[in-house]
Write an enzyme that holds these catalytic residues in place. Structure first.
Site, PDB file in Angstrom:
ATOM      1  CG  LEU A 190       3.524   4.692  -6.373  1.00 57.17           C
ATOM      2  CD1 LEU A 190       3.338   3.896  -7.831  1.00 57.17           C
ATOM      3  CD2 LEU A 190       3.063   5.895  -6.453  1.00 57.17           C
ATOM      4  N   GLY A 191       2.445   3.035  -1.961  1.00 51.76           N
ATOM      5  CA  GLY A 191       1.518   2.273  -1.105  1.00 51.76           C
ATOM      6  C   GLY A 191       1.080   0.751  -1.285  1.00 51.76           C
ATOM      7  CB  SER A 192       3.353  -1.689  -3.174  1.00 52.83           C
ATOM      8  OG  SER A 192       3.100  -3.222  -3.284  1.00 52.83           O
ATOM      9  CB  SER A 193       3.374  -2.797   2.191  1.00 48.29           C
ATOM     10  OG  SER A 193       3.168  -1.317   2.504  1.00 48.29           O
ATOM     11  CB  ALA A 194      -0.757   0.592   2.512  1.00 55.84           C
ATOM     12  CB  ALA A 195      -2.646  -1.271  -1.979  1.00 52.57           C
ATOM     13  CG  ASP A 207       1.579   4.598   2.486  1.00 53.12           C
ATOM     14  OD1 ASP A 207       1.771   5.781   2.531  1.00 53.12           O
ATOM     15  OD2 ASP A 207       2.514   3.940   2.271  1.00 53.12           O
TER      16      ASP A 207
END
Length: 337
Positions: free
Chosen positions: A128-133, A174
């Site tokens: 769900l794109g945690s690191s990018a967010a 992402d």
């Protein structure tokens, strides 16, 4: 994965203004939302288009506060994964350090001592794109603290700096989606908005098992070497599904979108990136009346998304998937645009 290119130059701000913005007593804040891939995962690795959406109901927030002279030098990190000196943080937080170092440098900030607080409702390692967010939130907080404008391309490159540490050679999907305001078509680094003709309601369920993008991508690469013609045909079909979904999304055709999801999940299962638990969640959602459902992201764990008729129906689909073993679920709405 293919790396997306280039960054535009950031407008230069006077050093005195930046120093004033970062004085003790100031603070910078930033946030970013999660993302989900509707169609095209794994095909996007080989230059095919993918469709992704922002997930506004899940977000990451960052706060950077300079500490007074005399405070112990260095960065004090406060997060759910680790609290303490950033220099002592575990290896899994290396992307956070990369995002912070790059963002402070690009914003022109030198902080002898600071507290960085990160909070996130985006589950880690679930596609769900945690690191990018988190990287996006940190970058926005740094530029907020500096009182400097942050353009889209600079934000993208700062996120990618962190994503390279997290994933090796990120495609950029992402980084683009966590900063997007609506659905996007991502194709070899180029981004275009996707029209949503009617609100798209999805149930998103966490399988409870971490996904591994690197492992999943490696698995597909291995299969591609062993069975090149079959694998290329499957990846080509995934690309065709993503491309064809653009018209369905514009028309608000839930039945067509669901049918494409069912086909896409079958292909992802054929290339070996699904799992028994993900398959069970898909079957539970379809059994509860979803037009279609599929894994989202790299696979081998992570999440499933399912097309719902309404928010109430999304809740029912989420309950069905939790009954089939999902750890938790959310309702995601992509508004018409």
């Amino acid at each position: 994965m293919n790396q997306s290119p280039s960054t535009s130059s950031l407008p230069v701000q006077a050093p005195a203004a930046r120093a004033a913005a970062a004085r003790v007593g100031g603070r910078g804040t930033g946030s970013a939302h999660a993302k989900a891939i509707l169609f095209g995962e794994h095909a996007v690795v080989y230059g095919a288009p993918a469709i992704a959406i922002p997930v506004d109901s899940l977000s990451a927030e960052a706060e950077i506060v300079p500490l007074a002279p005399g405070a112990a030098p260095g960065i004090l990190l406060e997060s759910t994964l680790f609290t303490g000196a950033l220099a002592d943080a575990p290896r899994r937080l290396a992307p956070v350090r990369a995002a912070l170092d790059a963002s402070l440098a690009r914003a022109g900030l030198a902080l002898p001592a600071a507290r960085v607080r990160i909070s996130s409702t985006i589950p880690h390692e679930r596609g769900l794109g945690s690191s990018a967010a988190v990287a996006a939130a940190i970058a926005r907080a740094a530029f907020d603290l500096a009182g400097a404008p942050l353009d889209r391309e600079t934000l993208f490159e700062l996120i990618q700096t962190s994503e390279r540490v997290a994933h090796g050679s990120p495609s950029g999907i992402d980084a683009r989606t966590v900063a997007a305001e609506g659905a996007i078509r991502f194709d070899r680094g180029a981004v275009a908005p996707v029209r949503i003709g009617a609100p798209l309601i999805l149930a998103c369920a966490d399988s409870g098992t971490p996904g591994s993008t690197a492992q999943a991508v490696g698995s597909v690469q291995w299969l591609r070497r062993q069975q090149p013609e079959r694998t290329e045909a499957l990846l080509s079909r995934l690309a065709g599904i993503a491309e064809g979904a653009i018209a369905d999304l514009a028309a608000g055709d839930r039945a067509a979108i669901g049918a494409r999801m069912r086909e896409a999940h079958g292909i992802l299962r054929s290339v070996g990136v699904s799992s028994p638990r993900l398959d069970a969640l898909v079957e539970a959602a379809v059994g509860a009346g979803a037009e279609g459902a599929k894994l989202t992201g790299g696979g081998l764990g992570g999440c499933v998304i399912a097309v719902a008729d309404s928010p109430a129906h999304a809740e029912e689909l989420g309950a069905a998937m939790r009954g089939a073993g999902a750890e938790r679920s959310w309702t995601v709405e992509v508004p018409a645009a």
